[in-house]
Enzyme design. Structure first.
Site, short mmCIF file in Angstrom:
data_model
loop_
_atom_site.label_atom_id
_atom_site.label_comp_id
_atom_site.label_asym_id
_atom_site.label_seq_id
_atom_site.Cartn_x
_atom_site.Cartn_y
_atom_site.Cartn_z
N ASP A 166 0.88 -1.18 0.00
CA ASP A 166 0.00 0.00 0.00
C ASP A 166 0.92 1.22 0.00
OD1 ASP A 166 -2.46 1.55 0.36
OD2 ASP A 166 -1.74 1.93 2.38
N SER A 167 0.32 2.39 -0.18
CA SER A 167 1.13 3.61 -0.12
C SER A 167 1.59 3.90 1.31
CB SER A 167 0.31 4.79 -0.63
OG SER A 167 -0.79 5.01 0.23
N GLU A 199 -2.78 9.31 8.06
CA GLU A 199 -1.33 9.16 8.18
C GLU A 199 -0.78 10.02 9.32
OE1 GLU A 199 1.07 7.46 5.87
OE2 GLU A 199 -0.57 6.37 4.94
N CYS A 207 -11.08 3.00 -0.05
CA CYS A 207 -9.67 3.32 0.17
C CYS A 207 -9.32 2.61 1.46
CB CYS A 207 -9.48 4.83 0.33
SG CYS A 207 -7.81 5.27 0.89
N1 DGL Z 1 -4.81 3.42 0.85
C1 DGL Z 1 -4.73 3.67 -0.54
C2 DGL Z 1 -6.00 3.41 -1.26
O1 DGL Z 1 -6.67 2.46 -0.90
C3 DGL Z 1 -3.95 4.86 -1.01
C4 DGL Z 1 -4.22 6.17 -0.42
C5 DGL Z 1 -3.23 7.21 -0.91
O2 DGL Z 1 -2.05 6.96 -0.84
O3 DGL Z 1 -3.67 8.27 -1.39
O4 DGL Z 1 -6.36 4.06 -2.21
#
Ligand code: DGL
Length: 274
Positions: A13-14, A156, A188
């Protein structure tokens, strides 16, 4: 030599969002080994171009296959899955599972009035991946899709309640609140951490659906189908390794609060580019 089935499941994930999926996987499949990479050096993915997100996701997935010898990949990020899931599935040597289809199926099942909503990052909503996934799950269902830029940054920062995030949520959730939906998909993987605020605003008649549990079930099914499930008789519980491309100390501390005690430490994962 370790058995093929002992190879870990790889996830990325990010940042911290995919930990919601990791939690569900650990709970459902406690003896599976797991490698998780949070790309915190390059988060958030949501506002980035599809070209950049694709490049990051390919780099992460290749590292999981080649450096960690994973037996399967879970793209625990809606933004990345929306952009690049099919390409990863077509090019990698291991099965790749995303969060979009499992989430779409779950929200369709949860709705009685057949009006559902999805919220996600700007990138996820712009990709229109959920329009396709919900229509595939049930063509009669009406979908309202709304981006929620800024939510990920609150998570975050571990600011998951309070005036600022509530005010932003009031504004961003207006389109889905006004659409008469009875089920809202948190599209998300970061958003389940904001469930309290989101459900306060959406009210008691709207069911919040997150894709984590559903994705874990899809992983379990895929492991059984390919005979890659780690044997239940394996003496030890699964090992869980966590990596971050950013500040590993911060990742371990905040990540432990989100995931639980399995995240006792984090190691550094080096990005190839910005
Ligand atoms: N948690 C990620 C998602 O499901 C990415 C959120 C992000 O980095 O903007 O989209």
């Amino acid at each position: 030599m370790p058995a093929e089935t002992d190879r870990p499941i790889g996830m990325f994930d990010s940042g911290f969002g995919g930990l919601t999926v990791a939690r569900a996987l650990i709970d459902l499949l406690p003896n599976e080994n797991l490698v998780y990479i949070g790309d915190t050096a390059r988060y958030p993915y949501g506002p980035k171009s599809a070209t950049d997100v694709r490049r990051f996701a390919i780099e992460l997935a290749n590292s999981l296959v080649h450096d960690f010898k994973v037996k399967m990949i879970v793209v625990a990020c809606n933004t990345a899955a929306s952009v690049v899931l099919h390409e990863l599935q077509a090019t990698l040597s291991v099965p790749v599972i995303g969060v979009v289809d499992p989430g779409a199926q779950a929200v369709v099942r949860a709705s009685k009035n057949k009006k559902v909503g999805v919220i996600g990052t700007a990138g996820t909503i712009a990709s229109r991946a959920y329009e396709g996934a919900v229509a595939k799950a049930s063509p009669q269902v009406i979908l309202t899709a709304t981006p929620c830029p800024g939510f990920v940054e609150f998570v975050e920062r571990n600011e998951t309640t309070g005036v600022a995030v509530t005010q932003l949520a009031e504004k961003l959730l207006a389109p889905v609140r006004d659409a008469g939906i009875d089920a809202l998909l948190l599209g998300c993987t970061h958003y389940p951490y904001l469930s309290e605020v989101i459900s306060q605003i959406m009210g008691p008649d709207v069911v919040l659906v997150n894709s984590a549990d559903e994705t874990a079930l899809v992983v379990q099914e895929a492991l059984l189908k390919t005979n890659m499930a780690r044997s239940l008789s394996s003496s030890s519980k699964g090992e869980h390794e966590f990596y971050s491309s950013g500040d590993v100390q911060h990742f371990a501390e905040l990540g432990r609060r989100f995931l639980g005690p399995e995240l006792s430490a984090a190691k550094y994962w080096q990005t190839k580019s910005n």
